[in-house]
Design a protein around this motif. Structure first.
Motif, PDB file in Angstrom:
ATOM      1  N   ILE B  11      -1.987 -18.930 -85.614  1.00  0.00           N
ATOM      2  CA  ILE B  11      -3.214 -19.847 -85.748  1.00  0.00           C
ATOM      3  C   ILE B  11      -3.186 -21.171 -85.080  1.00  0.00           C
ATOM      4  CG2 ILE B  11      -2.542 -20.696 -87.882  1.00  0.00           C
ATOM      5  CD1 ILE B  11      -5.450 -20.630 -88.777  1.00  0.00           C
ATOM      6  N   ASP B  12      -4.245 -21.501 -84.322  1.00  0.00           N
ATOM      7  CA  ASP B  12      -4.085 -22.682 -83.528  1.00  0.00           C
ATOM      8  C   ASP B  12      -2.801 -22.800 -82.657  1.00  0.00           C
ATOM      9  OD1 ASP B  12      -6.523 -23.287 -84.513  1.00  0.00           O
ATOM     10  OD2 ASP B  12      -5.440 -24.606 -86.114  1.00  0.00           O
ATOM     11  N   GLY B  13      -2.427 -21.643 -82.110  1.00  0.00           N
ATOM     12  CA  GLY B  13      -1.388 -21.480 -81.254  1.00  0.00           C
ATOM     13  C   GLY B  13       0.042 -21.550 -81.969  1.00  0.00           C
ATOM     14  N   LYS B  14      -0.075 -21.583 -83.013  1.00  0.00           N
ATOM     15  CA  LYS B  14       1.483 -21.706 -83.830  1.00  0.00           C
ATOM     16  C   LYS B  14       1.704 -20.398 -84.680  1.00  0.00           C
ATOM     17  CE  LYS B  14       3.524 -24.015 -87.775  1.00  0.00           C
ATOM     18  NZ  LYS B  14       3.207 -24.488 -89.144  1.00  0.00           N
ATOM     19  N   GLU B  15       2.482 -19.604 -84.313  1.00  0.00           N
ATOM     20  CA  GLU B  15       2.953 -18.294 -85.093  1.00  0.00           C
ATOM     21  C   GLU B  15       3.439 -18.389 -86.323  1.00  0.00           C
ATOM     22  OE1 GLU B  15       6.394 -15.384 -83.369  1.00  0.00           O
ATOM     23  OE2 GLU B  15       4.557 -14.436 -83.003  1.00  0.00           O
ATOM     24  N   ILE B  16       2.657 -17.718 -87.069  1.00  0.00           N
ATOM     25  CA  ILE B  16       3.003 -17.682 -88.722  1.00  0.00           C
ATOM     26  C   ILE B  16       3.694 -16.322 -89.098  1.00  0.00           C
ATOM     27  CG2 ILE B  16       2.118 -18.315 -90.989  1.00  0.00           C
ATOM     28  CD1 ILE B  16       1.545 -20.575 -89.187  1.00  0.00           C
ATOM     29  N   LEU B  17       3.215 -15.348 -88.769  1.00  0.00           N
ATOM     30  CA  LEU B  17       3.820 -14.064 -89.027  1.00  0.00           C
ATOM     31  C   LEU B  17       4.673 -13.730 -87.678  1.00  0.00           C
ATOM     32  CD1 LEU B  17       0.997 -12.194 -90.775  1.00  0.00           C
ATOM     33  CD2 LEU B  17       2.571 -13.612 -91.772  1.00  0.00           C
ATOM     34  N   LYS B  18       5.719 -13.138 -88.103  1.00  0.00           N
ATOM     35  CA  LYS B  18       6.648 -13.202 -86.912  1.00  0.00           C
ATOM     36  C   LYS B  18       7.530 -11.957 -86.955  1.00  0.00           C
ATOM     37  CE  LYS B  18       7.584 -18.095 -87.211  1.00  0.00           C
ATOM     38  NZ  LYS B  18       8.324 -19.109 -87.647  1.00  0.00           N
ATOM     39  N   GLY B  19       6.605 -10.612 -86.979  1.00  0.00           N
ATOM     40  CA  GLY B  19       7.367  -9.306 -86.958  1.00  0.00           C
ATOM     41  C   GLY B  19       7.351  -8.727 -88.362  1.00  0.00           C
ATOM     42  N   LEU B  20       6.351  -8.895 -88.871  1.00  0.00           N
ATOM     43  CA  LEU B  20       6.301  -8.456 -90.535  1.00  0.00           C
ATOM     44  C   LEU B  20       6.046  -7.033 -90.620  1.00  0.00           C
ATOM     45  CD1 LEU B  20       4.925 -10.124 -93.399  1.00  0.00           C
ATOM     46  CD2 LEU B  20       4.207  -7.763 -93.121  1.00  0.00           C
ATOM     47  N   ASN B  21       7.065  -6.316 -91.490  1.00  0.00           N
ATOM     48  CA  ASN B  21       6.867  -4.812 -91.633  1.00  0.00           C
ATOM     49  C   ASN B  21       6.584  -4.523 -93.039  1.00  0.00           C
ATOM     50  OD1 ASN B  21       7.545  -3.551 -88.848  1.00  0.00           O
ATOM     51  ND2 ASN B  21       9.386  -4.777 -89.201  1.00  0.00           N
ATOM     52  N   LEU B  22       5.767  -3.838 -93.577  1.00  0.00           N
ATOM     53  CA  LEU B  22       5.374  -3.460 -95.039  1.00  0.00           C
ATOM     54  C   LEU B  22       4.728  -2.173 -95.074  1.00  0.00           C
ATOM     55  CD1 LEU B  22       5.525  -4.659 -98.047  1.00  0.00           C
ATOM     56  CD2 LEU B  22       3.135  -5.573 -97.471  1.00  0.00           C
ATOM     57  N   GLU B  23       5.274  -1.336 -96.011  1.00  0.00           N
ATOM     58  CA  GLU B  23       4.781  -0.030 -96.288  1.00  0.00           C
ATOM     59  C   GLU B  23       4.305  -0.202 -97.926  1.00  0.00           C
ATOM     60  OE1 GLU B  23       6.176   3.339 -94.782  1.00  0.00           O
ATOM     61  OE2 GLU B  23       4.538   4.681 -95.707  1.00  0.00           O
ATOM     62  N   VAL B  24       2.900   0.201 -98.327  1.00  0.00           N
ATOM     63  CA  VAL B  24       2.660   0.206 -99.747  1.00  0.00           C
ATOM     64  C   VAL B  24       1.909   1.596 -99.730  1.00  0.00           C
ATOM     65  CG1 VAL B  24       1.440  -0.675-101.715  1.00  0.00           C
ATOM     66  CG2 VAL B  24       2.461  -2.298 -99.556  1.00  0.00           C
ATOM     67  N   PRO B  25       2.500   2.618-100.358  1.00  0.00           N
ATOM     68  CA  PRO B  25       2.030   4.084-100.691  1.00  0.00           C
ATOM     69  C   PRO B  25       0.875   3.960-101.644  1.00  0.00           C
ATOM     70  CG  PRO B  25       4.274   4.072-100.986  1.00  0.00           C
ATOM     71  CD  PRO B  25       4.037   2.349-100.852  1.00  0.00           C
ATOM     72  N   ALA B  26      -0.083   4.958-101.689  1.00  0.00           N
ATOM     73  CA  ALA B  26      -0.983   4.930-102.699  1.00  0.00           C
ATOM     74  C   ALA B  26      -0.246   5.008-104.087  1.00  0.00           C
ATOM     75  CB  ALA B  26      -1.842   6.050-102.508  1.00  0.00           C
ATOM     76  N   GLY B  27      -0.973   4.651-105.157  1.00  0.00           N
ATOM     77  CA  GLY B  27      -0.339   4.557-106.635  1.00  0.00           C
ATOM     78  C   GLY B  27       0.427   3.639-106.840  1.00  0.00           C
ATOM     79  N   GLN B  28       0.827   2.518-106.086  1.00  0.00           N
ATOM     80  CA  GLN B  28       2.008   1.753-106.302  1.00  0.00           C
ATOM     81  C   GLN B  28       1.453   0.290-106.079  1.00  0.00           C
ATOM     82  OE1 GLN B  28       5.525   2.007-103.822  1.00  0.00           O
ATOM     83  NE2 GLN B  28       5.845   4.212-104.748  1.00  0.00           N
ATOM     84  N   VAL B  29       2.239  -0.558-106.761  1.00  0.00           N
ATOM     85  CA  VAL B  29       2.042  -1.917-106.919  1.00  0.00           C
ATOM     86  C   VAL B  29       3.121  -2.767-106.460  1.00  0.00           C
ATOM     87  CG1 VAL B  29       1.821  -4.120-108.130  1.00  0.00           C
ATOM     88  CG2 VAL B  29       0.531  -2.152-109.020  1.00  0.00           C
ATOM     89  N   HIS B  30       2.863  -3.487-105.169  1.00  0.00           N
ATOM     90  CA  HIS B  30       4.044  -4.334-104.815  1.00  0.00           C
ATOM     91  C   HIS B  30       3.754  -5.552-104.903  1.00  0.00           C
ATOM     92  CE1 HIS B  30       5.825  -0.979-101.709  1.00  0.00           C
ATOM     93  NE2 HIS B  30       5.276  -0.512-102.939  1.00  0.00           N
TER      94      HIS B  30
END
Ligand SMILES: Nc1ncnc2c1ncn2[C@@H]1O[C@H](COP(=O)(O)OP(=O)(O)O)[C@@H](O)[C@H]1O
Ligand SMILES: [Mg+2]
Lengths: 481, 251
Positions: B11-30
């Motif tokens: 945002i505004d040239g500033k990197e906030i998310l830096k290579g985020l990985n995440l997997e949430v399957p159906a039926g789950q709460v993370h």
């Protein structure tokens, strides 16, 4: 909950000015220009009595001495008053006995306007007096109203059928000397509407008139006179649409409301004159004088939704002459692209215990300029007068302007006057919130804007409120920036 | 349900998310936890499609569709719901009118007919009961004059009405007293099913006593740096985030 979201969606698809089309009815019109001869021509054409011709000529003489006002916060090319046609009428002079007799082309026009009479009559019980090019061509519900002694007809007809009423009240609230445009109107007005509610009668339906400018270059000078006799009540609606044009068209109407002792008049307008294209070309100049007079315990409320006109100059006002009388002004004024609006109200408190309320909601988009100009005047004898004013402005872009000019003149120390004003920019957060719920941007804007205008829209009769919401949505399409 | 790979956003040239990985399957709460400023709300905003953010790299698969290709409103229509950390007020627009508009837009997108006023009102009654939302609030203007707790409850009410596939709750517990917290959590639990998934963003493990997560992730400096079972939340509560920071710096 009663909003018709689907209809709104359909209208939103329609980017161009929805009512921009021209009806081709052969005209019987005066030559261009303005002089005493033209005025005599109009008067003769309308078979007017001597006193009315004298009224016109007197107004014309006054007008020639007057100059166009320049104090409003608007800029425009002044109309050339000698380049206007002051009279034009559809060829057929006969009034229709039944709906079947109405010219099919005219029916089509009305269908495009979305005011099919059959529908209107069947569904809403609204009596429509349709004014096309200065001559009334269809009137309905007349007999039902007549039973109650209510007169609701074109101004010309009233001059013929009820000359004593017209003569008694015409020009008493907006005198011909009032201002440049009122004087002009008094000299050249061609038609309009007249309404009289007898003493103690509550008009059982909304009375509605649709105006429409139809001839290229025809200045439109309407006159409306509504009289509610003692203890009477009427809700009166006026709506306008106009065809798309390249040259500017002048509209200078005069509206006079008279509420006698204990009477009440509700006057609502959804005003939708062609505002000009995206570059601000074309569009209607709307210079209107609207004023109401309240006698003892009387009440007048003006409700207006203004989305149209290239230039608008309009201040519906109340003269609170009688003790305990009440004046109200509810207004939404939208300007987009290059539109300019200078609107507001005047509340003149003359009587004791008089009360006025002003709710003004301005919405500016594009490069438009939107001004609120209000005057609250408390006279010496107006003991315990009260006024509450609220003027809100909503900005859709960084390039538009909102201006508020509230004037207060108070000559009585017992008066209580409250004024509130806010200016806000339409929130990106609000729009994102709507988008995140699956609502499109156009619909989001429409929701937010309609919410902002709610206090005013709530004052309108239901059918009108729905129409007003659509108009707001149409006139603000793609306008957030 | 959602698979996020190597997501970079600024945002505004500033990197906030830096290579985020995440997997949430159906039926789950993370649950996603992490210190202030870690990028939790940024992740929620980027997934929801807020335009201020620029996605510079990465992919997001949302139940088979390329989420990043969709407009904000189409993401919502595909079943993405964000319960806002700070819900906005929309004066003069009733909650019911707002929701009916939203619901019908979603239905239209799916080729379904608009809901009738009668069915809609029945649904309002049913769903407002889930979060014990006063019927009066349902007809009041969206969030206008609502208390903090009422706003959060209203978010869950909206979620119940719109029946999303994936709901992201951004700090829904903040500003709630214990009773309101229980009500909100109960509401979320009632809406859990095999077909949908929930991402709960929070600072406090307290909420997770009520909404029990299948997996807890730690978001730090724009990445998921640790994932574990629900006990991880207790550990974070006890030890704070300093040890995470230390661990990261050591790498
Ligand atoms: N407009 C902006 N310009 C620059 N930095 C921003 C902007 N908005 C947010 N940030 C920064 O992004 C980072 C992440 O913020 P946020 O996602 O709200 O964190 P969290 O929700 O985890 O507390 C913070 O360091 C914040 O200061
Ligand atoms: Mg946050």
């Amino acid at each position: 909950m009663g909003y018709t979201e689907n209809e709104l969606a359909k209208d939103l698809e329609n980017q161009e000015y929805k009512f921009g089309f021209v009806t081709n009815i052969e005209s019987d019109k005066a030559p261009k220009g303005l002089n005493e001869g033209i005025i005599r021509f109009i008067s003769a054409k309308k078979e007017e009595p001597e006193w009315l011709l004298d009224f016109r000529l007197k107004a014309f003489a006054l007008w020639k001495e007057m100059t166009e006002p320049e104090w409003a916060h608007v800029h425009y090319e002044k109309p050339d008053f000698q380049d206007i046609t002051y009279y034009s009428a559809p060829k057929q002079t006969k009034k229709y006995e039944s709906w079947d007799d109405v010219d099919p082309e005219m029916k089509e026009t009305m269908a495009k306007l979305g005011i099919s009479m059959e529908e209107q009559q069947r569904l809403t019980g609204v009596a429509v007096d349709f004014v096309m090019d200065s001559v009334s061509v269809a009137t309905s519900f007349k007999s039902k109203l007549a039973e109650l002694g209510i007169v609701f007809c074109s101004f010309s007809e009233a001059v013929k059928e009820h000359p004593e009423l017209v003569r008694k009240y015409m020009g008493t609230v907006v005198p011909m000397t009032d201002n440049f445009y009122a004087a002009l109107n008094s000299a050249v007005f061609t038609d309009g509407s007249f309404c009289y509610i007898p003493s103690g009668v509550r008009c059982p339906m909304e009375l509605s008139t649709y105006f429409r400018i139809n001839e290229g270059g025809t200045g439109q000078f309407e006159r409306t006179l509504v009289v509610a006799d003692q203890g009477a009540y009427v809700s009166y609606l006026e709506g306008c649409t106009a065809p798309q044009r390249d040259e500017n068209q002048l509209h200078a109407a005069v509206v006079e409301l008279i509420a006698l002792d204990d009477a009440e008049i509700k006057y609502s307008t959804v005003q939708n004159w062609y505002p000009g294209d995206k570059e601000g070309k074309g569009g209607i100049y709307n210079f209107v004088t609207k004023r109401g007079l309240c006698e003892r315990n009387a009440k007048i409320s003006w409700t207006q939704v203004e989305t149209g006109s290239a230039v608008t100059w309009k201040y519906p006002s109340c003269v609170l002459k009688g003790d305990n009388s009440i004046g109200e002004f509810y207004s939404v004024a939208v300007t987009n692209n290059y539109q300019q609006a200078d609107t507001g109200t005047k509340m003149i408190h003359l009587g004791k215990n008089t009360k006025s309320t002003i709710i003004s909601k301005g919405i500016s988009a594009g490069k438009s300029q939107n001004s609120y100009r209000g005057l609250v005047q408390i006279h010496k004898n107006a003991d315990n007068a009260r006024n509450f004013s609220q003027c809100d402005s909503l900005l859709m872009t960084d390039e538009c302007g909102a201006h508020t000019f509230p004037y207060i003149e108070c000559k009585n120390s017992s008066a209580k006057i409250e004024h509130e004003a806010t200016t806000s920019k339409i929130g990106e957060d609000q729009i994102f919130y709507c988008l995140q719920r699956g609502i499109s941007e156009e619909k989001a804007i429409s929701l937010i804007v309609n919410g902002y205008c709610k206090e005013v829209l709530n004052q309108l009769p239901m059918e009108f409120a729905v129409e007003a919401q659509k108009l707001l949505a149409i006139s603000l399409e793609g306008s957030v920036g | 349900m959602i698979t996020i790979k190597n997501l970079h956003a600024s945002i505004d040239g500033k990197e906030i998310l830096k290579g985020l990985n995440l997997e949430v399957p159906a039926g789950q709460v993370h649950a996603i936890m992490g210190p202030n400023g870690a990028g939790k709300s940024t992740l929620a905003s980027v997934l929801a499609g807020r335009e201020d953010y620029e996605v510079t790299d990465g992919t997001v698969d949302f139940d088979g569709v390329d989420l990043l290709e969709l407009s904000t409103e189409d993401r919502a229509r595909e079943g993405m719901f964000l319960a806002f950390q700070y819900p906005v007020e929309i004066p003069g627009v009733s909650n019911v009118n707002f929701l009916r508009t939203a619901l019908n837009e979603i239905r239209e997108y799916k080729g379904q007919e608009a809901i009738s006023a009668k069915d809609f009102m029945a649904m309002v009654r049913e769903k407002s009961a889930i979060v014990e939302l006063d019927a009066k609030l349902a007809s009041r203007a969206v969030n206008e004059g609502f208390s903090g707790g009422e706003k959060k409850r209203n978010e869950i009410f909206q979620m119940a009405m719109l029946e999303p596939k994936l709901a992201i709750l951004d700090e829904t517990d903040s500003g709630l007293d214990i009773d309101a917290l229980r009500i909100v959590a109960n509401g979320v639990n009632k809406l859990r099913s095999e077909k949908n998934a929930t991402i709960v963003i929070t600072h406090y493990q307290r909420l997770l006593d009520y909404i029990v997560p299948d997996v807890v992730h730690v978001l730090y400096n724009g990445r998921i740096v640790k994932s574990g079972p629900k006990e991880l939340a207790l550990e974070l509560e006890e030890k704070g985030y300093d040890w995470i920071k230390a661990e990261q710096e050591a790498k």
